[in-house]
Design an enzyme around this catalytic site. Sequence first.
Site, short mmCIF file in Angstrom:
data_model
loop_
_atom_site.label_atom_id
_atom_site.label_comp_id
_atom_site.label_asym_id
_atom_site.label_seq_id
_atom_site.Cartn_x
_atom_site.Cartn_y
_atom_site.Cartn_z
N GLU A 74 0.82 -1.20 0.00
CA GLU A 74 0.00 0.00 0.00
C GLU A 74 0.86 1.26 0.00
O GLU A 74 1.77 1.42 0.81
CB GLU A 74 -0.91 0.09 1.23
CG GLU A 74 -1.70 1.38 1.21
CD GLU A 74 -2.47 1.70 2.48
OE1 GLU A 74 -2.40 0.93 3.45
OE2 GLU A 74 -3.13 2.76 2.48
N ASP A 139 8.55 5.99 15.38
CA ASP A 139 8.38 7.41 15.11
C ASP A 139 8.68 8.15 16.40
O ASP A 139 8.06 7.90 17.43
CB ASP A 139 6.91 7.64 14.67
CG ASP A 139 6.63 9.12 14.38
OD1 ASP A 139 7.57 9.93 14.44
OD2 ASP A 139 5.47 9.45 14.11
N ASP A 141 9.13 12.02 18.00
CA ASP A 141 8.87 13.43 17.74
C ASP A 141 9.42 14.31 18.84
O ASP A 141 9.13 14.05 20.01
CB ASP A 141 7.35 13.66 17.72
CG ASP A 141 6.83 13.68 16.31
OD1 ASP A 141 7.66 13.59 15.38
OD2 ASP A 141 5.61 13.78 16.15
N CYS A 151 14.20 25.51 25.36
CA CYS A 151 14.66 26.35 24.26
C CYS A 151 13.56 26.52 23.21
O CYS A 151 13.43 27.57 22.61
CB CYS A 151 15.90 25.72 23.63
SG CYS A 151 15.72 23.96 23.31
N CYS A 161 18.18 21.29 21.58
CA CYS A 161 17.30 20.17 21.91
C CYS A 161 17.41 19.01 20.93
O CYS A 161 17.04 17.88 21.24
CB CYS A 161 15.85 20.63 22.06
SG CYS A 161 15.17 21.55 20.69
N GLY A 191 11.77 15.50 8.46
CA GLY A 191 11.58 16.73 7.70
C GLY A 191 11.31 17.93 8.56
O GLY A 191 11.35 19.07 8.11
N ARG A 192 11.03 17.67 9.83
CA ARG A 192 10.72 18.81 10.66
C ARG A 192 11.08 18.60 12.12
O ARG A 192 11.93 19.25 12.67
CB ARG A 192 9.24 19.12 10.54
CG ARG A 192 8.86 20.41 11.22
CD ARG A 192 7.40 20.65 11.08
NE ARG A 192 7.06 22.01 11.42
CZ ARG A 192 5.82 22.44 11.49
NH1 ARG A 192 4.82 21.64 11.23
NH2 ARG A 192 5.58 23.69 11.83
N ARG A 193 10.39 17.66 12.73
CA ARG A 193 10.51 17.63 14.18
C ARG A 193 10.87 16.27 14.75
O ARG A 193 10.59 16.01 15.91
CB ARG A 193 9.23 18.10 14.80
CG ARG A 193 8.03 17.29 14.34
CD ARG A 193 6.81 17.82 15.01
NE ARG A 193 5.66 17.02 14.72
CZ ARG A 193 4.45 17.29 15.17
NH1 ARG A 193 4.28 18.36 15.90
NH2 ARG A 193 3.44 16.52 14.89
N HIS A 196 12.25 8.99 11.93
CA HIS A 196 11.55 7.73 11.72
C HIS A 196 12.59 6.62 11.61
O HIS A 196 13.71 6.87 11.18
CB HIS A 196 10.75 7.76 10.41
CG HIS A 196 9.64 8.74 10.42
ND1 HIS A 196 9.05 9.22 9.27
CD2 HIS A 196 8.98 9.35 11.44
CE1 HIS A 196 8.09 10.07 9.57
NE2 HIS A 196 8.03 10.18 10.89
N HIS A 349 -0.09 0.48 9.93
CA HIS A 349 0.08 1.91 10.15
C HIS A 349 0.90 2.51 9.01
O HIS A 349 1.86 1.92 8.56
CB HIS A 349 0.80 2.12 11.47
CG HIS A 349 0.34 3.34 12.17
ND1 HIS A 349 -0.39 3.30 13.33
CD2 HIS A 349 0.48 4.63 11.85
CE1 HIS A 349 -0.67 4.52 13.69
NE2 HIS A 349 -0.16 5.35 12.81
N LEU A 351 3.48 5.28 7.29
CA LEU A 351 4.58 6.15 7.69
C LEU A 351 5.15 6.83 6.45
O LEU A 351 5.27 6.22 5.39
CB LEU A 351 5.67 5.34 8.40
CG LEU A 351 6.71 6.15 9.17
CD1 LEU A 351 6.08 6.84 10.37
CD2 LEU A 351 7.87 5.27 9.64
ZN LIG Z 1 15.48 23.82 21.05
#
Ligand SMILES: [Zn+2]
Lengths: 449, 455
Positions: A74, A139, A141, A151, A161, A191-193, A196, A349, A351
């Site tokens: 899938e 995953d 985050d 911060c 961090c 890609g951001r925070r 994976h 699930h 991803l």
């Molecule tokens: Zn920070």
Amino acid sequence: MTMEEVENGRDDMLIDGIEPKQNQNIEIPEEFNANYLRAYYAKLFPYTDMFKWMSYGNDGRHPGCDQSYVGRREISFTLENDIYTRFLSFNSITELEKAIKEKCPFKIDIGAVYSVDPAKKDAYSQNAFTPVERELVFDIDISDYDDVRFCCSGANVCSQCWPLMTVAIKVIDTALRDDFGFNHILWVYSGRRGVHCWVCDGKARRLNNEQRAAITEYLHVYKGNENSNKKVSLMGPLHPFLARSYTEVLKDFFEEKFIYSQELFSNEERYEKILEMIPEESVTSELRGKWLDNKRSRDDVNMARWGHLKQLLQSGKHKAQGIRRCVEEIVLSFTYPRLDKEVSKHMNHLLKAPFCVHPKTGHVCIPIDPNHCEEFDPSAVPTLSKLLEELNRGGLRSEGEDELENTSLGKSIRYFRSSFLQPLLKSCKEEIESSYAAKTQQSKNTLSW
Amino acid sequence: MEIVRSQRKSSFPSSDIVVPTIPLYRSTPALEVRLEEFELYAVQRLRVLHGISDGLSRGKKPDEIQKLVKDLWKVNMMHPDASEVVNKDIISHFVLRLVYCREEELRKWFLSMETTLFCNRLQLETPEAQRALWDEFGLPYKAVSIAEYESVKDKLNQVARAIGQSSSSADTIFYKVPFEEVPDLVAKRKVFVQKGIAYVATNQVISILMTQYRSHLSKALALTYRKWNSMIREQEKDRLTPIVEALSTSYLGPDYSQPREYAELSLKDIDQVAKRSFPLCMRHLFEKLREDHHLKHGGRMQLGLFLKGVGLKLDDALAFWKAEFSRKVGADRFDKEYAYSIRHNYGKEGKRTDYTPYSCQKIISSTPGVGDHHGCPYRHFSLENLRVALAKMGVGGRALEEVIDKTQNRHYQLACTLTFEAVHGASCDAGVNHPNQYYIDSKRIMESKNNSKSP
Ligand SMILES: [Zn+2]
Ligand code: SF4
């Protein structure tokens, strides 16, 4: 499949969508836009590598190859206006490439391999359509660490961090390899925070949901949320896995970096958070007393106060149950990897695929080498605009594959191929050959019998 | 298994030297069974399974379940003729396989109750009997050699201490088992795991046997289902089929999936009712939803199924969730992404099977993570937060201290019962086992108070 699981899948897909735009700590020269993305899909997206990966050796000529394998996977697209389509499937690189170029999805998710082609699932009964294989995925985050970083908050990250992600990779990667014996593991910047993790060994792909849950619980220590204040409770001495994570990674990180970078003891509000985790009044009041008279010393205040705390807790002066493991509990509460458990527990699930581009940051979701994860700098990740600029500059000089290699994505692609894909495909090939040999051997036996 | 006539040979191991006391139900035995026994034995075994199921949903602890199983078995599964006991065990198991093979939900229930039964009976057995079963499964696992033991000794001791046991000694036998075979031991970090191999101590062997038994039974049920469809149902349509079909619905334990008393909860009363009659776990979710206009998956399931159970109609449920969620994610997104799962909870989408509201036990054993609000506040809140929440419910003074005391001793359901009593000024003798039961008991008291006020 139950709809509960489908819904979990959706929750995951929502992660990037739900919150309003926020200012980024990471500077992006230019926001993301659909035209950029189209150019990226036209020139740079590594279709062949992705398809090779998803085929797991079944695209070969060996008679043991399962030609239907890749087409039962899938794939789902999230399009520009948040329309998402689940249960897509692709039988060839050409089909995949054509669909991506045509639809220009803002996000591509990878789901499970099903018993039948997911695009035709409605033609089958509920029972006939079930997930049969799936990478074991994780995953993590940074937004789940908001109570221990001062911060940034939410989706923002900075160099103070981000190391939390680095230690998370180290702890989980080591456990997956040393404890569970997995070898083909891919870490990807989300890609951001966050990050994976894809565990791709045949053995991992064939785990059932109960076994996935078992691994997830084994790795899961942090149990808190805003309603509780003790985030990690240890009953007795540490299990060897936790002991190793603690002594080899987390303790040093906490004591040598984290207490300084987050100034964990610099003011009352912050140190109260730590004192809350000590269930013994006499200890906390003694420490409070010591820290109230703010007399200057030559030592760093964070180091000094952490020293007091440790000394008091470990002096053996206080014998109360529950405080013997307090130092470890504090370190683990602040630094132990916080997994999104639901993602890992269920086969179906979704991803986000590696090499997608995050629509809010323009960052490409590139692999992270766990052996050098401390060198990874999220603010230095190639962005769409940067890549296009490089393409334009070098545009006339090279063609096709080389084009990709010459951009700043080249290094990531080379890592993906040489450290992940090649060894993976080699072991897939061996597995296909040996299971084919075993099968023929078996049928010979039955014949002679 | 032959009903009345008996000719067929069976491969049931009758020639084995060691005969374990617990059969593995590997193949249908060559036994004569009278039609009455067929039914009677099945009903009696069903009582045992339902007793277990009920005990589990009441949150009984492992040792309590152990005792329960022992008692249930004694009451229902004995036979005046001692030689018949094993036959009765086997026959009843095979009949219920037929009864419970026919639907996914039934199979799941049967599988989990039979596994619990097996595991608890096994615990009552001597190590030798356990060992005999181990041999019968023909498990290929190797014991750790003495030389190897030396190299992992420290780790094994570390695990033993971590799970509160004294250090292992050289004469404890450890088996090397693929971690996939002992998921429950891995999940609780009760074993040392290295390169995919779990080191399982002799006293943990039950876990392996349980996994074996479960997977064996699960496969057998699928097979029985096929046979039932392809031949048995038709062949037996005048004799066994009606009995089998009647058996699956012949007994129902407490079931909160459909609203019973005080059915119907209308939207306009919901806030008031939540304040008065929801247990703390649901009240917290309810308030968080009103506050944040969002709940994560675990919270949506826990609250949503509860509301269904107390009689919130599907249309009202949709309106209720939509009113909140649309403020956060927009109405459109709600319709597309969340409405489906609400209808699904009501059995209107997907497989159309009803989802059952969660019991206290299920809620207490959940592990809410960051951003989650489900779970049981007595179990999952910090004491401070719990105090604040209880004060908001109007619990104070001595009652509050008693609740806190129970909580600290990990008697969460008792703490909840005391809260109930403090809030309602009436006793709750049965204790709280299910949030929907809390609700019903609360409504009952409210009702009788109202009646006595206005005669
Ligand atoms: Zn920070
Ligand atoms: S004991 Fe049961 S009803 Fe009471 S709060 Fe906990 S889960 Fe809810």
